[in-house]
Design an enzyme around this catalytic site. Structure first.
Site, short mmCIF file in Angstrom:
data_model
loop_
_atom_site.label_atom_id
_atom_site.label_comp_id
_atom_site.label_asym_id
_atom_site.label_seq_id
_atom_site.Cartn_x
_atom_site.Cartn_y
_atom_site.Cartn_z
N SER A 179 51.07 81.96 14.17
CA SER A 179 51.80 80.91 14.88
C SER A 179 53.30 81.14 15.01
O SER A 179 53.91 80.66 15.95
CB SER A 179 51.55 79.56 14.19
OG SER A 179 51.89 79.63 12.83
N HIS A 207 46.24 79.25 18.37
CA HIS A 207 47.18 79.81 19.34
C HIS A 207 46.55 80.86 20.26
O HIS A 207 47.27 81.59 20.95
CB HIS A 207 48.39 80.40 18.61
CG HIS A 207 49.17 79.35 17.88
ND1 HIS A 207 50.08 78.51 18.51
CD2 HIS A 207 49.12 78.95 16.59
CE1 HIS A 207 50.57 77.67 17.63
NE2 HIS A 207 50.01 77.91 16.46
N LYS A 236 47.02 72.34 21.71
CA LYS A 236 47.92 73.36 22.29
C LYS A 236 47.49 73.68 23.71
O LYS A 236 47.89 72.97 24.63
CB LYS A 236 47.98 74.55 21.34
CG LYS A 236 48.53 74.07 19.97
CD LYS A 236 48.53 75.09 18.92
CE LYS A 236 49.23 74.60 17.67
NZ LYS A 236 48.52 73.57 16.89
#
Ligand code: PMP
Length: 390
Positions: A179, A207, A236
Protein backbone atom coordinates in the site's frame (compact mmCIF):
# COMPACT_ATOMS: atom_id res chain seq x y z
CA UNK A 1 -3.76 12.05 32.05
CA UNK A 2 -0.69 14.37 32.02
CA UNK A 3 1.38 11.74 30.25
CA UNK A 4 -0.64 12.34 27.12
CA UNK A 5 0.36 15.99 26.77
CA UNK A 6 4.01 15.00 27.24
CA UNK A 7 3.86 12.26 24.63
CA UNK A 8 1.97 14.48 22.22
CA UNK A 9 4.55 17.24 22.46
CA UNK A 10 7.34 14.70 21.87
CA UNK A 11 5.46 13.62 18.73
CA UNK A 12 5.10 17.26 17.69
CA UNK A 13 8.88 17.77 18.11
CA UNK A 14 9.58 14.74 15.89
CA UNK A 15 7.14 16.01 13.20
CA UNK A 16 5.02 12.93 13.86
CA UNK A 17 1.82 14.65 14.97
CA UNK A 18 -1.31 13.74 13.03
CA UNK A 19 -4.33 16.00 12.81
CA UNK A 20 -7.58 15.44 11.00
CA UNK A 21 -7.69 17.78 7.98
CA UNK A 22 -10.97 18.58 6.33
CA UNK A 23 -11.43 17.59 2.68
CA UNK A 24 -14.62 17.72 0.69
CA UNK A 25 -15.51 16.22 -2.65
CA UNK A 26 -16.92 17.95 -5.69
CA UNK A 27 -19.86 16.05 -7.15
CA UNK A 28 -19.06 14.84 -10.66
CA UNK A 29 -15.38 15.71 -10.29
CA UNK A 30 -13.69 12.73 -8.60
CA UNK A 31 -10.12 13.74 -9.51
CA UNK A 32 -10.27 16.80 -7.23
CA UNK A 33 -10.76 17.56 -3.56
CA UNK A 34 -11.45 20.80 -1.72
CA UNK A 35 -9.38 21.97 1.25
CA UNK A 36 -10.27 25.29 2.81
CA UNK A 37 -11.33 27.44 -0.10
CA UNK A 38 -9.08 25.70 -2.60
CA UNK A 39 -9.73 23.06 -5.23
CA UNK A 40 -6.79 20.65 -5.34
CA UNK A 41 -5.85 17.93 -7.79
CA UNK A 42 -6.33 14.83 -5.65
CA UNK A 43 -3.20 12.68 -5.83
CA UNK A 44 -3.93 11.08 -2.46
CA UNK A 45 -7.05 9.03 -3.03
CA UNK A 46 -7.48 5.30 -3.64
CA UNK A 47 -10.35 5.89 -6.06
CA UNK A 48 -8.23 4.22 -8.74
CA UNK A 49 -10.96 3.71 -11.34
CA UNK A 50 -12.78 6.96 -10.55
CA UNK A 51 -15.99 5.13 -9.59
CA UNK A 52 -16.68 7.06 -6.37
CA UNK A 53 -18.88 9.55 -8.19
CA UNK A 54 -20.45 7.21 -10.74
CA UNK A 55 -24.10 8.26 -11.30
CA UNK A 56 -25.32 4.66 -11.67
CA UNK A 57 -23.87 3.70 -8.27
CA UNK A 58 -25.32 6.79 -6.61
CA UNK A 59 -28.72 6.10 -8.16
CA UNK A 60 -29.01 2.46 -7.01
CA UNK A 61 -27.90 3.48 -3.53
CA UNK A 62 -30.53 6.19 -3.42
CA UNK A 63 -33.27 3.82 -4.61
CA UNK A 64 -32.32 1.13 -2.09
CA UNK A 65 -32.17 3.68 0.72
CA UNK A 66 -35.77 4.64 -0.02
CA UNK A 67 -36.88 0.99 -0.01
CA UNK A 68 -34.80 -0.48 2.84
CA UNK A 69 -34.14 2.48 5.11
CA UNK A 70 -30.84 3.61 6.49
CA UNK A 71 -29.51 0.64 8.47
CA UNK A 72 -29.62 -3.17 8.52
CA UNK A 73 -30.53 -3.04 12.20
CA UNK A 74 -28.63 -6.16 13.30
CA UNK A 75 -25.82 -8.51 12.37
CA UNK A 76 -26.30 -10.98 9.54
CA UNK A 77 -26.72 -13.81 12.04
CA UNK A 78 -29.64 -11.99 13.65
CA UNK A 79 -32.01 -10.06 11.36
CA UNK A 80 -29.56 -7.99 9.30
CA UNK A 81 -29.17 -10.43 6.41
CA UNK A 82 -30.87 -9.53 3.11
CA UNK A 83 -31.27 -11.42 -0.16
CA UNK A 84 -29.07 -8.76 -1.77
CA UNK A 85 -26.09 -9.95 0.33
CA UNK A 86 -26.42 -13.47 -1.07
CA UNK A 87 -26.80 -12.18 -4.62
CA UNK A 88 -23.67 -10.05 -4.24
CA UNK A 89 -21.73 -13.00 -2.85
CA UNK A 90 -22.83 -15.16 -5.78
CA UNK A 91 -21.72 -12.47 -8.21
CA UNK A 92 -18.37 -12.24 -6.39
CA UNK A 93 -17.84 -16.02 -6.67
CA UNK A 94 -18.59 -15.85 -10.39
CA UNK A 95 -16.20 -12.93 -10.85
CA UNK A 96 -13.40 -14.65 -8.96
CA UNK A 97 -14.21 -18.12 -10.32
CA UNK A 98 -14.24 -19.60 -6.83
CA UNK A 99 -16.73 -21.70 -4.88
CA UNK A 100 -17.91 -19.07 -2.42
CA UNK A 101 -17.51 -15.52 -1.14
CA UNK A 102 -18.31 -13.53 1.99
CA UNK A 103 -18.79 -9.79 2.42
CA UNK A 104 -17.20 -8.00 5.39
CA UNK A 105 -17.82 -4.49 6.70
CA UNK A 106 -14.38 -3.27 5.62
CA UNK A 107 -10.89 -4.48 4.85
CA UNK A 108 -9.63 -3.99 8.38
CA UNK A 109 -12.35 -6.23 9.77
CA UNK A 110 -11.93 -8.79 6.98
CA UNK A 111 -8.21 -9.18 7.65
CA UNK A 112 -8.50 -9.23 11.41
CA UNK A 113 -11.54 -11.53 11.30
CA UNK A 114 -10.12 -14.02 8.84
CA UNK A 115 -6.73 -14.34 10.53
CA UNK A 116 -8.36 -14.69 13.94
CA UNK A 117 -10.63 -17.42 12.56
CA UNK A 118 -7.85 -19.41 10.91
CA UNK A 119 -5.10 -19.44 13.53
CA UNK A 120 -4.67 -19.25 17.29
CA UNK A 121 -2.28 -20.28 20.07
CA UNK A 122 0.24 -22.82 18.83
CA UNK A 123 0.02 -21.58 15.23
CA UNK A 124 2.21 -19.20 13.22
CA UNK A 125 1.57 -16.39 10.74
CA UNK A 126 4.33 -15.60 8.24
CA UNK A 127 3.76 -11.97 7.36
CA UNK A 128 5.68 -9.63 5.05
CA UNK A 129 7.31 -6.81 7.01
CA UNK A 130 5.42 -4.21 4.95
CA UNK A 131 1.97 -5.81 5.19
CA UNK A 132 -0.95 -3.58 6.09
CA UNK A 133 -1.57 -2.80 9.77
CA UNK A 134 -4.85 -4.76 9.73
CA UNK A 135 -2.88 -7.96 8.99
CA UNK A 136 -0.47 -7.27 11.84
CA UNK A 137 -3.32 -6.42 14.23
CA UNK A 138 -5.29 -9.51 13.17
CA UNK A 139 -2.29 -11.69 13.91
CA UNK A 140 -1.77 -10.13 17.33
CA UNK A 141 -5.46 -10.60 18.15
CA UNK A 142 -5.35 -14.23 17.03
CA UNK A 143 -2.61 -15.03 19.60
CA UNK A 144 -0.68 -16.98 16.95
CA UNK A 145 3.05 -16.32 16.72
CA UNK A 146 3.96 -13.51 14.32
CA UNK A 147 6.94 -14.41 12.10
CA UNK A 148 7.70 -11.29 10.06
CA UNK A 149 9.87 -11.86 7.03
CA UNK A 150 11.92 -9.13 5.37
CA UNK A 151 10.04 -7.44 2.59
CA UNK A 152 9.57 -9.84 -0.36
CA UNK A 153 12.61 -11.84 0.82
CA UNK A 154 11.79 -15.47 0.01
CA UNK A 155 15.05 -16.79 1.47
CA UNK A 156 14.22 -15.19 4.81
CA UNK A 157 10.70 -16.60 4.62
CA UNK A 158 12.10 -20.08 3.96
CA UNK A 159 14.41 -19.76 6.97
CA UNK A 160 11.44 -18.82 9.18
CA UNK A 161 9.31 -21.62 7.74
CA UNK A 162 12.02 -24.10 8.65
CA UNK A 163 12.27 -22.63 12.12
CA UNK A 164 8.51 -22.95 12.71
CA UNK A 165 8.10 -26.24 10.85
CA UNK A 166 6.46 -27.98 13.79
CA UNK A 167 3.75 -25.43 14.47
CA UNK A 168 0.19 -26.73 14.20
CA UNK A 169 -1.24 -24.42 11.48
CA UNK A 170 0.83 -22.15 9.26
CA UNK A 171 -0.52 -19.15 7.40
CA UNK A 172 1.41 -17.02 4.92
CA UNK A 173 -0.15 -13.57 4.41
CA UNK A 174 0.83 -10.84 2.01
CA UNK A 175 -0.47 -7.72 0.34
CA UNK A 176 -0.55 -8.36 -3.44
CA UNK A 177 0.46 -4.74 -4.08
CA UNK A 178 2.01 -2.99 -1.08
CA UNK A 179 0.00 0.00 0.00
CA UNK A 180 2.80 2.49 0.65
CA UNK A 181 5.30 1.35 -2.01
CA UNK A 182 3.18 0.09 -4.91
CA UNK A 183 5.42 -2.90 -5.55
CA UNK A 184 4.14 -6.45 -5.97
CA UNK A 185 4.56 -9.56 -3.83
CA UNK A 186 6.27 -12.56 -5.48
CA UNK A 187 2.98 -14.47 -5.55
CA UNK A 188 4.24 -17.45 -7.59
CA UNK A 189 7.11 -18.09 -5.18
CA UNK A 190 4.77 -17.70 -2.20
CA UNK A 191 2.35 -20.24 -3.71
CA UNK A 192 5.26 -22.62 -4.22
CA UNK A 193 6.49 -22.27 -0.62
CA UNK A 194 3.00 -22.72 0.75
CA UNK A 195 2.73 -26.11 -1.01
CA UNK A 196 6.21 -27.17 0.03
CA UNK A 197 5.55 -26.46 3.73
CA UNK A 198 1.86 -27.38 3.89
CA UNK A 199 0.81 -23.82 4.79
CA UNK A 200 -2.26 -21.76 3.88
CA UNK A 201 -1.80 -18.67 1.68
CA UNK A 202 -3.85 -15.49 2.09
CA UNK A 203 -3.51 -12.54 -0.29
CA UNK A 204 -4.85 -9.02 0.29
CA UNK A 205 -5.81 -7.44 -3.04
CA UNK A 206 -6.89 -4.07 -1.59
CA UNK A 207 -4.63 -2.18 -4.02
CA UNK A 208 -4.79 -4.60 -6.96
CA UNK A 209 -8.46 -5.60 -7.14
CA UNK A 210 -10.14 -3.77 -10.02
CA UNK A 211 -6.77 -2.91 -11.55
CA UNK A 212 -5.26 -6.23 -12.71
CA UNK A 213 -6.95 -9.02 -14.66
CA UNK A 214 -9.24 -8.62 -17.71
CA UNK A 215 -12.25 -8.19 -15.42
CA UNK A 216 -10.37 -6.52 -12.57
CA UNK A 217 -10.12 -9.79 -10.61
CA UNK A 218 -6.72 -8.80 -9.24
CA UNK A 219 -3.09 -9.77 -9.43
CA UNK A 220 -3.51 -13.44 -8.40
CA UNK A 221 -5.78 -13.93 -11.38
CA UNK A 222 -3.51 -12.01 -13.74
CA UNK A 223 -0.54 -14.19 -12.72
CA UNK A 224 -2.59 -17.41 -12.61
CA UNK A 225 -1.76 -18.02 -8.94
CA UNK A 226 -4.22 -20.03 -6.83
CA UNK A 227 -4.54 -18.93 -3.22
CA UNK A 228 -6.55 -20.34 -0.33
CA UNK A 229 -7.90 -17.04 0.97
CA UNK A 230 -8.40 -14.19 -1.46
CA UNK A 231 -9.33 -10.88 0.14
CA UNK A 232 -10.06 -7.48 -1.37
CA UNK A 233 -11.85 -4.24 -0.57
CA UNK A 234 -14.69 -2.23 -2.09
CA UNK A 235 -13.30 1.06 -0.76
CA UNK A 236 -10.61 1.66 -3.38
CA UNK A 237 -11.12 0.65 -7.03
CA UNK A 238 -14.83 0.05 -6.36
CA UNK A 239 -15.29 3.58 -5.01
CA UNK A 240 -17.70 2.43 -2.27
CA UNK A 241 -16.97 0.68 1.08
CA UNK A 242 -16.68 -2.85 2.41
CA UNK A 243 -14.59 -5.94 1.68
CA UNK A 244 -14.80 -9.51 0.37
CA UNK A 245 -13.17 -12.83 1.04
CA UNK A 246 -13.27 -15.53 -1.64
CA UNK A 247 -12.28 -19.19 -1.44
CA UNK A 248 -13.70 -22.67 -0.98
CA UNK A 249 -17.19 -23.40 0.31
CA UNK A 250 -15.60 -24.90 3.42
CA UNK A 251 -13.58 -21.74 4.09
CA UNK A 252 -16.67 -19.55 3.86
CA UNK A 253 -18.71 -21.88 6.09
CA UNK A 254 -15.87 -21.73 8.61
CA UNK A 255 -15.75 -17.91 8.51
CA UNK A 256 -19.52 -17.61 8.89
CA UNK A 257 -19.11 -19.56 12.13
CA UNK A 258 -15.80 -18.20 13.39
CA UNK A 259 -15.03 -14.69 12.08
CA UNK A 260 -15.86 -12.50 15.04
CA UNK A 261 -16.13 -9.16 13.19
CA UNK A 262 -18.80 -10.75 11.00
CA UNK A 263 -20.67 -12.36 13.87
CA UNK A 264 -20.52 -9.53 16.39
CA UNK A 265 -21.00 -6.49 14.20
CA UNK A 266 -24.00 -5.04 12.40
CA UNK A 267 -24.47 -5.90 8.72
CA UNK A 268 -23.60 -3.20 6.19
CA UNK A 269 -26.60 -1.05 5.24
CA UNK A 270 -28.56 -2.51 2.29
CA UNK A 271 -27.98 0.70 0.30
CA UNK A 272 -24.24 0.03 0.45
CA UNK A 273 -24.73 -3.53 -0.77
CA UNK A 274 -26.68 -2.14 -3.73
CA UNK A 275 -23.87 0.32 -4.48
CA UNK A 276 -21.19 -2.37 -4.22
CA UNK A 277 -23.18 -4.69 -6.52
CA UNK A 278 -23.43 -1.97 -9.17
CA UNK A 279 -19.73 -1.16 -8.76
CA UNK A 280 -18.88 -4.85 -9.27
CA UNK A 281 -20.77 -4.75 -12.57
CA UNK A 282 -18.93 -1.60 -13.65
CA UNK A 283 -15.50 -2.92 -12.60
CA UNK A 284 -16.08 -5.83 -14.99
CA UNK A 285 -17.71 -4.00 -17.90
CA UNK A 286 -15.90 -0.64 -17.99
CA UNK A 287 -12.54 -2.08 -18.96
CA UNK A 288 -11.55 1.28 -20.45
CA UNK A 289 -10.99 2.56 -16.91
CA UNK A 290 -8.18 0.03 -16.37
CA UNK A 291 -6.68 0.92 -19.75
CA UNK A 292 -6.84 4.63 -18.98
CA UNK A 293 -5.37 4.13 -15.51
CA UNK A 294 -2.44 2.23 -16.99
CA UNK A 295 -1.79 5.07 -19.48
CA UNK A 296 -1.97 7.64 -16.68
CA UNK A 297 0.43 5.62 -14.53
CA UNK A 298 2.99 5.26 -17.35
CA UNK A 299 2.82 8.98 -18.13
CA UNK A 300 3.08 10.13 -14.49
CA UNK A 301 5.90 7.75 -13.59
CA UNK A 302 7.93 8.78 -16.65
CA UNK A 303 7.24 12.50 -16.04
CA UNK A 304 8.48 12.24 -12.45
CA UNK A 305 11.58 10.30 -13.55
CA UNK A 306 12.29 12.89 -16.24
CA UNK A 307 11.93 15.57 -13.55
CA UNK A 308 14.80 13.92 -11.68
CA UNK A 309 12.98 11.88 -9.02
CA UNK A 310 13.95 8.34 -8.15
CA UNK A 311 10.79 6.46 -9.10
CA UNK A 312 10.82 2.71 -8.57
CA UNK A 313 9.88 0.53 -11.54
CA UNK A 314 6.36 -0.85 -11.77
CA UNK A 315 2.88 -0.25 -13.08
CA UNK A 316 0.96 0.44 -9.89
CA UNK A 317 -0.99 3.71 -9.46
CA UNK A 318 0.79 4.05 -6.09
CA UNK A 319 3.92 6.12 -6.75
CA UNK A 320 5.96 7.09 -3.69
CA UNK A 321 8.78 9.60 -3.55
CA UNK A 322 10.88 8.65 -0.55
CA UNK A 323 12.21 11.73 1.25
CA UNK A 324 13.36 10.22 4.53
CA UNK A 325 13.12 13.10 6.96
CA UNK A 326 9.67 13.67 8.56
CA UNK A 327 9.85 17.45 8.67
CA UNK A 328 10.96 17.86 5.04
CA UNK A 329 8.21 15.46 3.97
CA UNK A 330 5.60 17.54 5.80
CA UNK A 331 6.93 20.73 4.22
CA UNK A 332 6.92 19.05 0.81
CA UNK A 333 3.26 18.14 1.23
CA UNK A 334 2.42 21.69 2.42
CA UNK A 335 4.21 23.25 -0.55
CA UNK A 336 2.36 20.94 -2.96
CA UNK A 337 -0.91 22.09 -1.45
CA UNK A 338 0.15 25.68 -2.22
CA UNK A 339 0.72 24.49 -5.80
CA UNK A 340 -2.83 23.08 -5.99
CA UNK A 341 -2.00 19.42 -5.34
CA UNK A 342 -3.28 17.22 -2.49
CA UNK A 343 -0.54 14.68 -1.74
CA UNK A 344 -0.18 13.77 1.90
CA UNK A 345 2.99 13.06 3.85
CA UNK A 346 3.26 9.45 4.99
CA UNK A 347 5.39 9.07 8.10
CA UNK A 348 6.29 6.39 10.67
CA UNK A 349 4.76 4.25 12.04
CA UNK A 350 2.85 3.81 8.76
CA UNK A 351 6.22 3.39 7.03
CA UNK A 352 9.59 2.38 8.54
CA UNK A 353 11.67 4.99 10.38
CA UNK A 354 13.69 7.18 8.00
CA UNK A 355 11.50 6.46 4.96
CA UNK A 356 8.90 9.23 5.21
CA UNK A 357 7.46 9.89 1.80
CA UNK A 358 4.93 11.55 -0.41
CA UNK A 359 2.66 8.78 -1.65
CA UNK A 360 1.03 9.78 -4.91
CA UNK A 361 -1.92 7.70 -6.04
CA UNK A 362 -3.52 8.08 -9.44
CA UNK A 363 -6.98 7.65 -10.83
CA UNK A 364 -8.34 6.79 -14.28
CA UNK A 365 -10.08 10.18 -14.25
CA UNK A 366 -6.85 12.21 -14.21
CA UNK A 367 -6.06 13.68 -17.62
CA UNK A 368 -2.64 13.73 -19.30
CA UNK A 369 -2.51 17.50 -18.95
CA UNK A 370 -3.26 17.40 -15.23
CA UNK A 371 -0.54 14.82 -14.65
CA UNK A 372 2.12 16.56 -16.75
CA UNK A 373 1.36 19.89 -15.02
CA UNK A 374 1.45 18.16 -11.63
CA UNK A 375 4.86 16.58 -12.34
CA UNK A 376 6.22 20.04 -13.26
CA UNK A 377 4.90 21.52 -10.01
CA UNK A 378 6.26 18.61 -7.99
CA UNK A 379 9.65 19.27 -9.57
CA UNK A 380 9.45 22.96 -8.62
CA UNK A 381 8.76 22.03 -5.00
CA UNK A 382 11.52 19.39 -5.06
CA UNK A 383 14.02 22.04 -6.19
CA UNK A 384 12.79 24.62 -3.65
CA UNK A 385 13.21 22.17 -0.76
CA UNK A 386 16.52 20.79 -1.93
CA UNK A 387 15.05 17.30 -2.43
CA UNK A 388 16.12 17.63 -6.08
CA UNK A 389 19.22 19.38 -7.31
CA UNK A 390 19.73 20.94 -10.74
N1 PMP B 1 -5.52 -3.88 3.36
C1 PMP B 1 -4.75 -2.94 2.76
C2 PMP B 1 -3.55 -3.40 2.00
C3 PMP B 1 -5.10 -1.58 2.84
O1 PMP B 1 -4.34 -0.66 2.26
C4 PMP B 1 -6.25 -1.21 3.55
C5 PMP B 1 -6.72 0.24 3.67
N2 PMP B 1 -5.85 1.22 3.52
C6 PMP B 1 -6.99 -2.20 4.18
C7 PMP B 1 -6.61 -3.52 4.06
C8 PMP B 1 -8.20 -1.85 5.00
O2 PMP B 1 -9.29 -1.65 4.17
P1 PMP B 1 -10.52 -0.73 4.63
O3 PMP B 1 -10.12 0.68 4.35
O4 PMP B 1 -11.65 -1.22 3.78
O5 PMP B 1 -10.73 -1.00 6.08
Amino acid sequence: MNWMEKELSAMEDASLMRTLCLSSSILGCPGYTVRGERRLLNLSSNDYLGLSQHPAIIEVMREELLIEGSGAGASRHVTGNRASYGRLEEALSGWQNCEAALVFANGYMANSGVIGALVGRGDVVFSDQLNHASIVDGTILSRAELARYRHNDMEHLRTLMNKYRDKRRKLIVTDAVFSMDGDQAPLRELAHLKCEYGAMLMVDEAHSGGIYGDLGEGLCHELGVDVDIHMGTFSKSFGVYGAYVCGSRTLIRWLVNKARPLIYSTALPPSLIAGISKALELVQTEHWRRVRLREAVTLFRSSLSAAGFDVSAGDSPIVPIIIGDNDTTLRFSGALEEEGIAAVAIRPPTVPEGTARIRFSLSAVHTDKELIDAAARIRTVGLQLGVLSL
